[in-house]
Design an enzyme around this catalytic site. Sequence first.
Site, mmCIF file in Angstrom:
data_model
loop_
_atom_site.group_PDB
_atom_site.id
_atom_site.type_symbol
_atom_site.label_atom_id
_atom_site.label_comp_id
_atom_site.label_asym_id
_atom_site.label_seq_id
_atom_site.Cartn_x
_atom_site.Cartn_y
_atom_site.Cartn_z
ATOM 1 C CB VAL A 360 44.824 48.817 43.785
ATOM 2 C CG1 VAL A 360 46.035 49.828 43.774
ATOM 3 C CG2 VAL A 360 45.006 47.162 43.655
ATOM 4 N N GLY A 363 37.319 43.558 47.570
ATOM 5 C CA GLY A 363 36.161 43.046 47.546
ATOM 6 C C GLY A 363 35.837 42.693 48.202
ATOM 7 C CB ALA A 364 32.205 39.863 49.140
ATOM 8 C CB SER A 365 36.700 37.395 49.818
ATOM 9 O OG SER A 365 37.276 37.133 48.778
ATOM 10 C CB VAL A 368 43.373 43.846 45.533
ATOM 11 C CG1 VAL A 368 45.080 43.473 44.336
ATOM 12 C CG2 VAL A 368 43.217 42.775 45.454
ATOM 13 C CE LYS A 382 41.695 37.856 46.132
ATOM 14 N NZ LYS A 382 41.275 37.058 45.655
ATOM 15 C CG ASP A 483 34.200 33.014 40.608
ATOM 16 O OD1 ASP A 483 33.117 33.294 40.599
ATOM 17 O OD2 ASP A 483 34.911 34.041 41.932
#
Length: 678
Positions: A360, A363-365, A368, A382, A483
């Site tokens: 869903v 991201g870069a890290s 999910v 995650k 962040d």
Amino acid sequence: MHFSSCFLVFWVTLFILSFSSLSLPQPVNNLTLYGDAHFRNEAISLTQELTCLSTSSSSSGVGRALYLYPIRFLDTAANTTASFSCRFSFFILPSSLCPFGDGFAFLITSNADSFSTSNGYMGLPGSPEDSFFAVEFDTSYDPSLGDINGNHIGIDVKTVISYASVDVESRGIDLKSGRHITAWIEYRDSLKLIRVWAGYSQIRPTIPLLVAQIDLSKQFKEFMHVGFSAANGQGSAIHIVDRWRFKTFEPYPSVNPIDMVEEGDCFMCNTADSGYGDVHERKTKIRYKAIEFGGLAAFVFSIIAIVGVISFLLVRNKWHFRRNKQVQQACPMQTNRVPTRLSLAKIKSATMGFNKKRIVGEGASATVYKGSLPSGGAVAIKRFNKANRFECTRNPFNTELATMAGCLRHKNLVQLQGWCCEGTELVLVYEYLPNGSLDRILHNSSSSSDFLSWEKRVHILLDVASALTYLHEECERQIIHRDVKTCNIMLDADFNAKLGDFGLAEVYEHSCISREATIPAGTMGYLAPEYVYSGVPTQKSDVYSFGVVILEVATGRRPVDNDGIVIVDWVWNQWENGKLHKAADLRLRGRFDLLEMERMLMVGLSCVHPDHEKRPTVKQAARILKGEAPLPLLPPEKPKVNIRSVLPTTSEQLMNSGGDQSPGFDDQPWLTPRSHFS
């Protein structure tokens, strides 16, 4: 039966002492040498030169030299922690046949006998129970340990993954050159500040190479061992340390002062350098006398230690009971909601083996997945990517950490429900929020049902403000998010906003990479100018990020669009031209209150003011958004960026001064999720 058990313990102890006496580290002068460490002329060689195919007398070529006696750092009765400073010279001689070894570290440790033989660890303690502080002089590059390169200095606290590090090659220092280098390390407990200098000269440079704000009083035991540790790993080098001076001191006198090492104590110096003369010689003779009784003391101590182990096994269950009780007191009325550890098998079952159809968000890290656990209900799982995770056994994500996260309870924070740290997998399980991130709906959604009306936008911003106010002002200790951005703002089925990644994900995402003292963590476009400059996060740097989110929600524009236009500059330009209302999101088609829109944009501009001292708090910004406080006073045009230090004046002076002046006051500690949970 009790007598026979003690008799058995006695003979087992005697056997162990007899068997291990051949390999016990031997004290020489005022130092104890371990492993490959040995004296070389008037210096210590921590390691031996190896051939690439040979093995040393100790695994991975580990060597260690510690001061003979433990040093007192902590007085729990008086609540006093010692500050310290040290100076030493060193040089590293390479091998012509092998790559460089791991490097070496100045070490303060609670356990003199705990070694790690893993490559890249420099022989530092490998057990999570061991408390240690180290300044590493690293000559190997291992990205999995967060190394920035193979020529850096780093600060390690209870883990070899550096809390902060600096590329010294860019500062004109080559650890691999074989040249004599002098290093200075100082910790001021009143400021919770570590400073490290290094250079080819015997005169300390004016500006330190590395500065980090750390509270070592939480890491120190009452007595700690001080010295050096090195390892060759899969390479080879000779690590030599000489002319070592070390002292502990208190910035201010106390009623019951800690027993300090005397001012200027020289732990390893030439006679001409020591400055003691006969006094130092008398000290050495006394220490020799003490060593004569070492064998008997070791025998008695070993018996006590083994009996202690037996006692420990008997009382361990009682200790766990007390610990659980403390957790309940620390997190009252919520212990039934503390995140639990899940097996990797359960995680795979919940995601159908990390099926791509379950994704869903990416991201870069991390990636999910939507999943479903047997306990019921959908969850967001995650899974960190390989480049952003590591073997959990190196720095275990433990129950205590999860418990602390579980104590952060607020209706506008995404709640952590569980976690898995197994092998090389790191997975966090959160509550599932069906509308996804604010970024997706604001910028990527084409569905009319997902369109954010003006009322929803105002409500979302107030929800985020409530979460940040909780972290900044209502927690027992302040937490800086670091962040704040639309990607980390999640929306439930009713478009209530919840701030995510407020701690745990950020800890493990960024503890895997080094955090240089002047390099901030976060997302460009949301970073406050003073944070980019200093690398020190504050409450006001969070306010700046929140201000960018406000402008993003009001205008529908990204922080930096595809043409490189920065939203902050663009809205300031509208304000300067008297056309602030034209910054409103065109997709709203005028369906908003004009005064409310201008109020929102003005609040956003006040939050992104270049001078951090002129920004409101998040709580104040929320009151203005709700019309409970007057509009902010904005200058007619965007002020020029004038970077002011976010550190207290005394801290800034200490960072930029080579002197030894005493601090004027104790720095008020700031806390972030990264340091809070590490």
